[in-house]
Scaffold this active site. Sequence first.
Site, PDB file in Angstrom:
ATOM      1  N   ASN A  13     -54.354 -21.854  17.441  1.00 59.71           N
ATOM      2  CA  ASN A  13     -55.417 -22.698  18.009  1.00 59.71           C
ATOM      3  C   ASN A  13     -55.152 -23.109  19.456  1.00 59.71           C
ATOM      4  O   ASN A  13     -56.080 -23.259  20.237  1.00 59.71           O
ATOM      5  CB  ASN A  13     -55.699 -23.911  17.110  1.00 59.71           C
ATOM      6  CG  ASN A  13     -54.546 -24.870  17.034  1.00 59.71           C
ATOM      7  OD1 ASN A  13     -53.385 -24.499  17.240  1.00 59.71           O
ATOM      8  ND2 ASN A  13     -54.836 -26.119  16.736  1.00 59.71           N
ATOM      9  N   LYS A  71     -42.225 -16.356  17.864  1.00 56.26           N
ATOM     10  CA  LYS A  71     -43.000 -15.661  16.830  1.00 56.26           C
ATOM     11  C   LYS A  71     -44.400 -16.276  16.805  1.00 56.26           C
ATOM     12  O   LYS A  71     -44.649 -17.292  16.186  1.00 56.26           O
ATOM     13  CB  LYS A  71     -42.324 -15.816  15.457  1.00 56.26           C
ATOM     14  CG  LYS A  71     -42.668 -14.700  14.542  1.00 56.26           C
ATOM     15  CD  LYS A  71     -43.516 -14.981  13.327  1.00 56.26           C
ATOM     16  CE  LYS A  71     -44.497 -16.020  13.167  1.00 56.26           C
ATOM     17  NZ  LYS A  71     -45.914 -15.604  13.384  1.00 56.26           N
ATOM     18  N   PRO A  72     -45.336 -15.651  17.563  1.00 62.22           N
ATOM     19  CA  PRO A  72     -46.688 -16.224  17.637  1.00 62.22           C
ATOM     20  C   PRO A  72     -47.501 -15.940  16.378  1.00 62.22           C
ATOM     21  O   PRO A  72     -47.125 -15.092  15.559  1.00 62.22           O
ATOM     22  CB  PRO A  72     -47.292 -15.491  18.844  1.00 62.22           C
ATOM     23  CG  PRO A  72     -46.581 -14.175  18.878  1.00 62.22           C
ATOM     24  CD  PRO A  72     -45.180 -14.424  18.344  1.00 62.22           C
ATOM     25  N   ALA A  73     -48.638 -16.614  16.265  1.00 64.49           N
ATOM     26  CA  ALA A  73     -49.548 -16.368  15.129  1.00 64.49           C
ATOM     27  C   ALA A  73     -50.103 -14.950  15.227  1.00 64.49           C
ATOM     28  O   ALA A  73     -50.309 -14.422  16.322  1.00 64.49           O
ATOM     29  CB  ALA A  73     -50.680 -17.384  15.151  1.00 64.49           C
ATOM     30  N   GLY A 107     -47.744 -25.644  13.295  1.00 65.11           N
ATOM     31  CA  GLY A 107     -48.705 -24.987  12.401  1.00 65.11           C
ATOM     32  C   GLY A 107     -49.102 -25.951  11.305  1.00 65.11           C
ATOM     33  O   GLY A 107     -48.988 -27.177  11.450  1.00 65.11           O
ATOM     34  N   SER A 108     -49.551 -25.410  10.200  1.00 63.35           N
ATOM     35  CA  SER A 108     -50.072 -26.251   9.121  1.00 63.35           C
ATOM     36  C   SER A 108     -48.943 -26.980   8.386  1.00 63.35           C
ATOM     37  O   SER A 108     -47.802 -26.508   8.328  1.00 63.35           O
ATOM     38  CB  SER A 108     -50.855 -25.395   8.121  1.00 63.35           C
ATOM     39  OG  SER A 108     -49.996 -24.440   7.544  1.00 63.35           O
ATOM     40  N   GLU A 110     -44.284 -29.669  14.127  1.00 64.08           N
ATOM     41  CA  GLU A 110     -45.548 -30.211  14.658  1.00 64.08           C
ATOM     42  C   GLU A 110     -46.626 -29.657  13.739  1.00 64.08           C
ATOM     43  O   GLU A 110     -46.968 -28.484  13.807  1.00 64.08           O
ATOM     44  CB  GLU A 110     -45.788 -29.740  16.099  1.00 64.08           C
ATOM     45  CG  GLU A 110     -44.700 -30.108  17.082  1.00 64.08           C
ATOM     46  CD  GLU A 110     -44.674 -31.587  17.406  1.00 64.08           C
ATOM     47  OE1 GLU A 110     -45.587 -32.313  16.971  1.00 64.08           O
ATOM     48  OE2 GLU A 110     -43.728 -32.012  18.075  1.00 64.08           O
ATOM     49  N   CYS A 165     -55.223 -29.892  16.322  1.00 61.83           N
ATOM     50  CA  CYS A 165     -54.457 -30.756  15.418  1.00 61.83           C
ATOM     51  C   CYS A 165     -54.748 -32.227  15.700  1.00 61.83           C
ATOM     52  O   CYS A 165     -54.613 -33.071  14.829  1.00 61.83           O
ATOM     53  CB  CYS A 165     -52.974 -30.475  15.563  1.00 61.83           C
ATOM     54  SG  CYS A 165     -52.434 -30.549  17.272  1.00 61.83           S
ATOM     55  N   GLU A 193     -57.453 -32.270   6.405  1.00 59.51           N
ATOM     56  CA  GLU A 193     -57.787 -31.780   7.742  1.00 59.51           C
ATOM     57  C   GLU A 193     -58.897 -30.726   7.616  1.00 59.51           C
ATOM     58  O   GLU A 193     -58.736 -29.747   6.888  1.00 59.51           O
ATOM     59  CB  GLU A 193     -56.531 -31.147   8.348  1.00 59.51           C
ATOM     60  CG  GLU A 193     -56.693 -30.639   9.751  1.00 59.51           C
ATOM     61  CD  GLU A 193     -55.406 -29.985  10.272  1.00 59.51           C
ATOM     62  OE1 GLU A 193     -54.787 -29.186   9.550  1.00 59.51           O
ATOM     63  OE2 GLU A 193     -55.015 -30.285  11.414  1.00 59.51           O
TER      64      GLU A 193
HETATM   65  P1  NAD Z   1     -50.285 -21.721   9.924  1.00 58.89           P
HETATM   66  O1  NAD Z   1     -49.366 -22.704   9.347  1.00 58.89           O
HETATM   67  O2  NAD Z   1     -51.077 -20.853   9.023  1.00 58.89           O
HETATM   68  O3  NAD Z   1     -49.521 -20.734  10.904  1.00 58.89           O
HETATM   69  C1  NAD Z   1     -48.695 -21.242  11.917  1.00 58.89           C
HETATM   70  C2  NAD Z   1     -47.603 -20.248  12.208  1.00 58.89           C
HETATM   71  O4  NAD Z   1     -46.794 -20.101  11.047  1.00 58.89           O
HETATM   72  C3  NAD Z   1     -48.112 -18.848  12.572  1.00 58.89           C
HETATM   73  O5  NAD Z   1     -47.270 -18.309  13.569  1.00 58.89           O
HETATM   74  C4  NAD Z   1     -47.937 -18.088  11.273  1.00 58.89           C
HETATM   75  O6  NAD Z   1     -47.734 -16.708  11.465  1.00 58.89           O
HETATM   76  C5  NAD Z   1     -46.673 -18.728  10.718  1.00 58.89           C
HETATM   77  N1  NAD Z   1     -46.556 -18.605   9.276  1.00 58.89           N
HETATM   78  C6  NAD Z   1     -47.538 -18.596   8.353  1.00 58.89           C
HETATM   79  N2  NAD Z   1     -47.008 -18.474   7.113  1.00 58.89           N
HETATM   80  C7  NAD Z   1     -45.661 -18.400   7.268  1.00 58.89           C
HETATM   81  C8  NAD Z   1     -44.569 -18.282   6.369  1.00 58.89           C
HETATM   82  N3  NAD Z   1     -44.753 -18.215   5.054  1.00 58.89           N
HETATM   83  N4  NAD Z   1     -43.316 -18.250   6.866  1.00 58.89           N
HETATM   84  C9  NAD Z   1     -43.110 -18.330   8.197  1.00 58.89           C
HETATM   85  N5  NAD Z   1     -44.116 -18.460   9.105  1.00 58.89           N
HETATM   86  C10 NAD Z   1     -45.374 -18.499   8.643  1.00 58.89           C
HETATM   87  O7  NAD Z   1     -51.228 -22.564  10.919  1.00 58.89           O
HETATM   88  P2  NAD Z   1     -52.405 -22.043  11.830  1.00 58.89           P
HETATM   89  O8  NAD Z   1     -53.582 -21.798  10.962  1.00 58.89           O
HETATM   90  O9  NAD Z   1     -51.943 -20.938  12.728  1.00 58.89           O
HETATM   91  O10 NAD Z   1     -52.642 -23.303  12.777  1.00 58.89           O
HETATM   92  C11 NAD Z   1     -53.423 -24.380  12.417  1.00 58.89           C
HETATM   93  C12 NAD Z   1     -52.570 -25.529  11.934  1.00 58.89           C
HETATM   94  O11 NAD Z   1     -51.621 -25.872  12.940  1.00 58.89           O
HETATM   95  C13 NAD Z   1     -53.374 -26.784  11.710  1.00 58.89           C
HETATM   96  O12 NAD Z   1     -52.937 -27.409  10.539  1.00 58.89           O
HETATM   97  C14 NAD Z   1     -53.055 -27.636  12.932  1.00 58.89           C
HETATM   98  O13 NAD Z   1     -53.225 -29.018  12.730  1.00 58.89           O
HETATM   99  C15 NAD Z   1     -51.641 -27.270  13.180  1.00 58.89           C
HETATM  100  N6  NAD Z   1     -51.269 -27.567  14.557  1.00 58.89           N
HETATM  101  C16 NAD Z   1     -50.428 -28.615  14.785  1.00 58.89           C
HETATM  102  C17 NAD Z   1     -50.087 -28.957  16.089  1.00 58.89           C
HETATM  103  C18 NAD Z   1     -49.173 -30.115  16.378  1.00 58.89           C
HETATM  104  O14 NAD Z   1     -48.648 -30.176  17.469  1.00 58.89           O
HETATM  105  N7  NAD Z   1     -48.953 -31.017  15.445  1.00 58.89           N
HETATM  106  C19 NAD Z   1     -50.597 -28.210  17.146  1.00 58.89           C
HETATM  107  C20 NAD Z   1     -51.451 -27.150  16.879  1.00 58.89           C
HETATM  108  C21 NAD Z   1     -51.770 -26.834  15.559  1.00 58.89           C
END
Ligand code: NAD
Length: 492
Positions: free
Chosen positions: A161, A184-186, A238-239, A260, A294, A396
Amino acid sequence: MSHQTVPSRSSADGRPPATLLVDGTWRSADTCFDVVDPATLEVIGRAADAAPPDAREALDAASAAFPGWRSVPAEERAAHLRIAAGEIRNRADHLADLLTRENGKPLAEARGEVLASARMLDWSAEEGRRTYGRVTPPAANGPGLVLKAPVGPTLAITPWNFPASMLARKLGLALAAGAPIIAKPAEQTPLIAAALVHILQETGLPTGVLQLLTTSRPAEVVGALLEDRRLRKLSFTGSTEVGLGLVRGTGGWLRRISLEMGGHSPAIVCADADLAAAAAGVAAAKFTNAGQSCTAINRLYVHREVHDEFLSLLLDKVAALKLGHGAAPGTTTGPLIDQYGLAKVERHVRDAVAHGARAQTGGRQWIPDRAELKGAFYEPTILTGVDDTMQICREETFGPVLPVHVVDDDQEAVDRANDTDYGLAAYAFATDFRRIWKIVDGLNFGIIGINEPAPVRPELPFGGMKNSGQEREGGSEGIEAYLETKSVAFKL
Ligand code: NAD
């Protein structure tokens, strides 16, 4: 993982995409995966699909690079970051265009994110020169020292995001502190990550100090790194669901972990607020990035005496939003990242309406009249008649939907704002200072915006409480996440 990727062997031009940076060399992998424009679903590029052996090789290189990088003078490390920040500014238009095509956000927002990434690298460069320890007063046997040392090989996991700025926060602080870092980006947004890593690498970073693993198999690749005790730090954005899973699966090794994670931000509009400014602020903090931030407002608490007037001002702001492709002139609101994002938004709205909520505007998927816009768009939506038991008021949403609650006093607003497992960001709109101070004191959130819809600045520590995370990025706290503390006691 909700995102689906399509494995193949080459990029659109027939050549394998070299988006892995491992041990100083850009290279491809046996397979690659598609990257799509979320507005059109058109394939805009491909990324190399790293596997666990690539990850292990990267960790070998990072471990080998660590002694050298930690010995490089902080001023020299900072110079790499400052040069990269300048180059990001020079290439801002190109990077913003790439970010819009990969993530869907409007160009103006993408440009803002790119420039924020440069600012974060500058801040990191400055902080790296101020990792001071301290001398403690002599005890009976002699003085003591508190020393700061770089944490060691680090893994940065980032979301789609804010794929540029979230990466820049981690890369900047780790490199400034003297820690080699593997990014390791998304899987939805590997190309903007590759572009930023290219810029940093072009500054002449030593081999193994910065590496990039694009992959459609995050669990396998990350798992290979977590089971290796040489990885000394994990920085995850991430989530909450994935973050908590990573904490549980640390491979049996204790290491430093920054998290985060998700948010569920409340905003409070007080009776003494400048209502027009508050409506503009709420709209910005809700609908930026189509609500996929987020820190996006997920619950709004408005004082009863100004509710109707405020709602009408807010609806005017929403009416001015324009959906479309992020690169099209005038677009304020792009698509959701994918069908999974859309399904969650629809579930929340369906649940709210089934329990008595009313959509004052929006409340449904937006079907564009232009055939090329095949992505998942949702109409900016305002819900009234909501209550705290609805899914949208507990989870969320990550989309352009805002439930509006009515409150009778500040204490009720603060209590209901705090009634959540999340603690990332909160907002209040008011003018009386005593009232504002009491609200700030009462809110259990890591980031608070007062009449400020964008409370994120390099100078301020960024991060959450409770299930929103731990450690901070930015502020003088940010670099601490990449430093170990050593106490040295002298007997003289
Ligand atoms: P996600 O958790 O699905 O993915 C985030 C990252 O984790 C990606 O790089 C993904 O490839 C990796 N990932 C996914 N599954 C994994 C696993 N099993 N093992 C290791 N890595 C794995 O989140 P998203 O959909 O990419 O992003 C949205 C979420 O991120 C929302 O919940 C948002 O609130 C949160 N977010 C938080 C902040 C903050 O600073 N608090 C900032 C931006 C986004």
